[in-house]
Enzyme design. Structure first.
Site, PDB file in Angstrom:
ATOM      1  N   CYS A  66       4.606  -1.813   6.472  1.00  0.00           N
ATOM      2  CA  CYS A  66       3.368  -1.115   6.766  1.00  0.00           C
ATOM      3  C   CYS A  66       2.777  -1.678   8.164  1.00  0.00           C
ATOM      4  CB  CYS A  66       2.283  -1.513   5.590  1.00  0.00           C
ATOM      5  SG  CYS A  66       1.160  -0.250   5.603  1.00  0.00           S
ATOM      6  N   HIS A  92       4.499  -0.066   0.777  1.00  0.00           N
ATOM      7  CA  HIS A  92       4.582  -1.401   0.377  1.00  0.00           C
ATOM      8  C   HIS A  92       5.675  -1.525  -0.772  1.00  0.00           C
ATOM      9  CE1 HIS A  92       1.192  -3.221   2.586  1.00  0.00           C
ATOM     10  NE2 HIS A  92       0.717  -2.042   2.642  1.00  0.00           N
ATOM     11  N   GLU A  94       6.977  -4.162  -2.050  1.00  0.00           N
ATOM     12  CA  GLU A  94       6.901  -5.413  -2.995  1.00  0.00           C
ATOM     13  C   GLU A  94       6.161  -5.082  -4.238  1.00  0.00           C
ATOM     14  OE1 GLU A  94       5.379  -4.655  -0.135  1.00  0.00           O
ATOM     15  OE2 GLU A  94       3.355  -5.685   0.009  1.00  0.00           O
TER      16      GLU A  94
HETATM   17  N1  GLN Z   1      -3.669  -1.462   9.294  1.00  0.00           N
HETATM   18  C1  GLN Z   1      -2.592  -0.562   9.025  1.00  0.00           C
HETATM   19  C2  GLN Z   1      -3.069   0.659   8.522  1.00  0.00           C
HETATM   20  O1  GLN Z   1      -4.204   0.905   8.163  1.00  0.00           O
HETATM   21  C3  GLN Z   1      -1.349  -1.364   8.027  1.00  0.00           C
HETATM   22  C4  GLN Z   1      -1.876  -1.322   6.611  1.00  0.00           C
HETATM   23  C5  GLN Z   1      -1.188  -2.060   5.964  1.00  0.00           C
HETATM   24  O2  GLN Z   1      -0.341  -3.039   6.603  1.00  0.00           O
HETATM   25  N2  GLN Z   1      -1.300  -2.152   4.680  1.00  0.00           N
HETATM   26  O3  GLN Z   1      -2.481   1.854   8.603  1.00  0.00           O
END
Ligand code: GLN
Length: 556
Positions: free
Chosen positions: A384, A510, A512
Site C-alpha cells: 500500500c 493489503h 496480509e
Molecule cells: N496513505 C496511503 C493512502 O491512503 C496508503 C494507505 C495505506 O498504506 N493503507 O492511499
C-alpha cells in the site's frame, strides 16, 4: 438470517490484554476440529462507530474484511484460526448500536416511547448477534470487549444475560477469561482476583460455565479445586491457559484439557466426530523445527508496537512456514534512515518491507530504504504506502521526475504520481471513506506477481485513499518498471514490479489480511523465499571473502 442455535459468550476479567481474542479464536478452531461450523463476533463497548479512525498505535491494527469493514484486530485472529469469513456484522461497537437507535428514534420508529438502555439498547445488541446467524452455522462465538466491571460494557453483559434466558441454558455457554497472577514476594499463585471478577459477573446475573485462567506457570490441582468451589464452576471446567511461545499453540493447550468436550457436554451435543487437528499439528511442527532463518527489515512509522502491524507480522511468519524458515523481524524507524546511513542500517537484512501507513512522518526514510533495496538487489516488498513510496522513488531517482510525490504528502508536487482517488472527490470525512475491501485484480502473465499467485485473477483487500496517476505510466514503464496488476476496468494500478531485480514488488492492497498459518498468502511466501535466497547468497559471499582473506594472509 437464520436462528441462533448455540452461542458461546467470552468475557474477560481482572485486567485487559489477557488474549480473549485468541481464546475465542482457539475455541472456534477446536469446535471446527469436531466438524462444527462456527462464526465469531466481537462486541466492542467503545463509542467509535468502528476502529477505522483510531490510531493503530493506541488500538492496534485496523483489520479489513472482504466486504470492506474496518474492524478490530481480533477479527484477524478469528479468520486465521478458523474458516469463518467475517463481515461488517461481525464487529459491532456501542457507537454503531447507538447510531442505529438514534436513526430509528429520528424516524419515529419508537412510536412516542422513551428510548432507554433496557430494553432498546439491549434489544439492538441482541439483534446484532442474531443478525449473523445463518442456517448452516452450528455455533456462534461472541467475544465481549473490555473487562467485566467497566461501566461501558454493562449493556452488553445485560444483553447476553437475556440471551441465555431466551435461548435456554443448554444453548449458551459462558466462558470467562481471567488472571491467576504469580505473586513473587509470596511465591504463590493467587486466586482472589478471579474470585472477585466472577463475583462481579454473578452480580449482573451471569454464572460462568468455564474459566480460562491465564497463568505464567501451571495451575496446581488444589488451586483449580479452590477456584471451582468459590466460583461455582465444574472442576474440569477450570482451565489453565498458560503463556505459550506461539499463539497458535493455544488450541492444542485447550484441547489437552478437553475444553471442546466440556463445551459439547454443556450443549448436550453427542456423537460428534473425534477431534482432528492433524493439519494444525503439522503446522506447529514446521514452526518448531525451522531449517534456517531470515531477517526481514520492516521500515515503518511506528516501531513494533506489538499490535500495530499484527496481520503483517503473522503473514511474514506464515510466509516462513511455507519454506520451513524462521522469519526474524527487525523494526527500523523510517525517520532515522538517510542515504548516508542506509547501508549501515540495512546492510544485514535479507529482505526489506515498507508496510501500509498514513501521514508524512518517515516517508523520505522509506524512499531511501527502497532506493537501497533497488540498487543493492535486496528483495523488497511494498504494501500500500510501500507500493506508493516504491513508485515515487523510481520516479524521482530513475525517471528524473524531480520532487515527484503523492499529493497526500506534498499537495504542491510538480509530479503528482499519486493523487486522491477520483471516486473520493469532494469527500473530506475520515471515517469509512476509503477504497475498502476485496476487489478483483487481473495479473499480467509472466510477471513475478502471476508466478507467485499461480493465477491471473486474484481478490485482495484494500484500504487506501490515494491512487497511482496513470498519466505517468508511460514514463515509469519506459524505464523498466512493470504494471503487473490492475482492476478489470483498467481504472486502478494494483501491482508494480521490477523485472531486473531478484524480487521487487509493490501492491496497492493489503495481502496480509488474507494470510493464514495453514494457507500462507502467496506474495508473502514468494517474498520470504527470495529473502532466503538472498540470505544464502550473502552467506556464500561472506565465506568467499573469508577464504580470500585467509589466502591473502598466507601468501603475505
Ligand atoms: N496513505 C496511503 C493512502 O491512503 C496508503 C494507505 C495505506 O498504506 N493503507 O492511499
Amino acid at each position: 438470517m437464520g436462528s441462533v442455535k448455540k452461542c458461546i459468550f467470552v468475557t474477560g476479567g481482572v485486567v485487559s490484554s489477557l488474549g480473549k481474542g485468541i481464546a475465542a479464536a482457539s475455541l472456534g478452531c477446536l469446535l471446527e476440529s469436531r466438524g462444527l461450523r462456527v462464526t465469531l463476533q466481537k462486541l466492542d463497548p467503545y463509542l467509535n462507530i468502528d476502529p477505522g479512525t483510531m490510531s493503530p498505535f493506541q488500538h492496534g491494527e485496523v483489520f479489513v474484511t472482504d466486504d470492506g469493514a474496518e474492524t478490530d484486530l481480533d477479527l484477524g485472529h478469528y479468520e486465521r484460526f478458523t474458516h469463518a469469513r467475517l463481515t461488517q456484522a461481525n464487529n459491532v461497537t456501542s457507537g454503531r448500536i447507538y447510531e442505529r437507535i438514534l436513526a430509528k428514534e429520528r424516524r419515529g420508529d419508537y412510536l412516542g416511547k422513551t428510548v432507554q438502555v433496557i430494553p432498546h439498547v439491549t434489544n439492538e445488541i441482541k439483534d446484532a448477534v442474531r443478525k449473523i446467524a445463518t442456517d448452516d452455522l452450528d455455533v456462534i462465538i461472541v467475544e465481549i470487549g473490555g473487562t467485566v466491571g467497566d461501566i461501558e460494557s454493562l449493556p452488553f453483559l445485560e444483553a447476553i444475560r437475556q440471551m441465555r434466558h431466551e435461548l435456554g441454558r443448554s444453548n449458551c455457554v459462558f466462558v470467562h477469561v481471567t488472571l491467576v497472577p504469580w505473586i513473587a514476594a509470596a511465591g504463590e499463585l493467587k486466586t482472589k482476583p478471579t474470585q472477585h471478577s466472577v463475583k462481579e459477573l454473578r452480580a449482573i446475573g451471569i454464572q460462568p460455565d468455564i474459566l480460562l485462567c491465564r497463568t505464567e506457570t501451571d495451575l496446581p490441582q488444589e488451586l483449580r479445586e479452590k477456584i471451582a468451589l468459590f466460583c461455582d464452576v465444574d472442576k474440569d471446567a477450570v482451565i489453565a491457559a498458560r503463556d505459550v511461545e506461539s499463539v497458535y499453540r493455544v488450541p492444542m493447550n485447550l484441547a489437552q484439557q478437553g475444553v471442546d468436550d466440556i463445551i459439547l457436554r454443556y450443549f448436550g451435543m453427542k456423537d460428534l466426530p473425534k477431534r482432528d487437528l492433524t493439519a494444525w499439528e503439522e503446522m506447529l511442527d514446521r514452526m518448531k523445527h525451522p531449517e534456517d532463518e531470515v531477517t526481514i527489515g520492516v521500515i515503518g512509522k511506528y516501531v513494533d508496537y506489538e499490535d500495530s502491524y499484527k496481520s503483517l507480522k503473522e503473514a511474514l511468519l506464515h510466509g516462513g512456514l511455507a519454506h520451513k524458515i524462521q522469519v526474524h523481524l527487525r523494526w527500523v524507524e523510517a525517520e532515522s534512515i538517510t542515504r548516508e546511513t542506509a547501508h549501515q542500517q540495512l546492510g544485514e537484512l535479507d529482505g526489506i518491507l515498507v508496510p501500509g501507513g498514513f501521514g508524512t512522518r518517515g516517508i523520505e526514510g522509506m524512499i531511501e530504504a527502497i532506493r537501497y533495496a533497488r540498487l543493492e538487489k535486496v528483495p523488497y516488498f511494498g504494501i500500500c504506502l510501500g507500493m506508493q513510496t516504491m513508485v515515487i522513488e523510481y520516479g524521482r531517482n530513475v525517471c528524473g521526475l524531480k520532487d515527484a510525490h503523492s499529493t497526500e504528502f506534498d499537495p504542491g508536487t510538480p509530479h503528482r504520481l499519486f493523487f486522491k482517488l477520483r471516486e473520493l472527490k469532494g469527500v473530506e470525512d475520515l471515517g469509512g471513506t476509503m477504497r475498502l475491501g476485496s476487489w478483483l485484480c487481473n495479473l499480467k502473465p509472466d510477471t513475478l506477481a502471476a508466478q507467485a499467485y499461480g493465477s491471473l485473477e486474484v481478490h485482495e483487500r484494500h484500504r487506501h485513499r490515494y491512487e497511482f496517476n496513470r498519466d505517468y505510466e508511460k514514463e515509469i514503464t519506459s524505464k523498466g518498471m512493470v504494471v503487473s496488476g490492475e482492476t478489470p476496468d483498467g481504472m486502478y494500478v494494483e501491482i508494480c514490479e521490477l523485472p531486473d531485480h531478484p524480487w521487487f514488488l509493490g501492491c496497492q492492497f493489503h495481502p496480509e489480511f488474507k494470510s493464514k498459518p495453514l494457507e500462507p498468502q502467496p506474495l508473502f511466501a514468494s517474498f520470504v523465499g527470495a529473502a532466503y535466497r538472498h540470505h544464502q547468497a550473502r552467506a556464500r559471499a561472506e565465506e568467499a571473502a573469508e577464504a580470500e582473506q585467509f589466502l591473502r594472509v598466507r601468501i603475505s
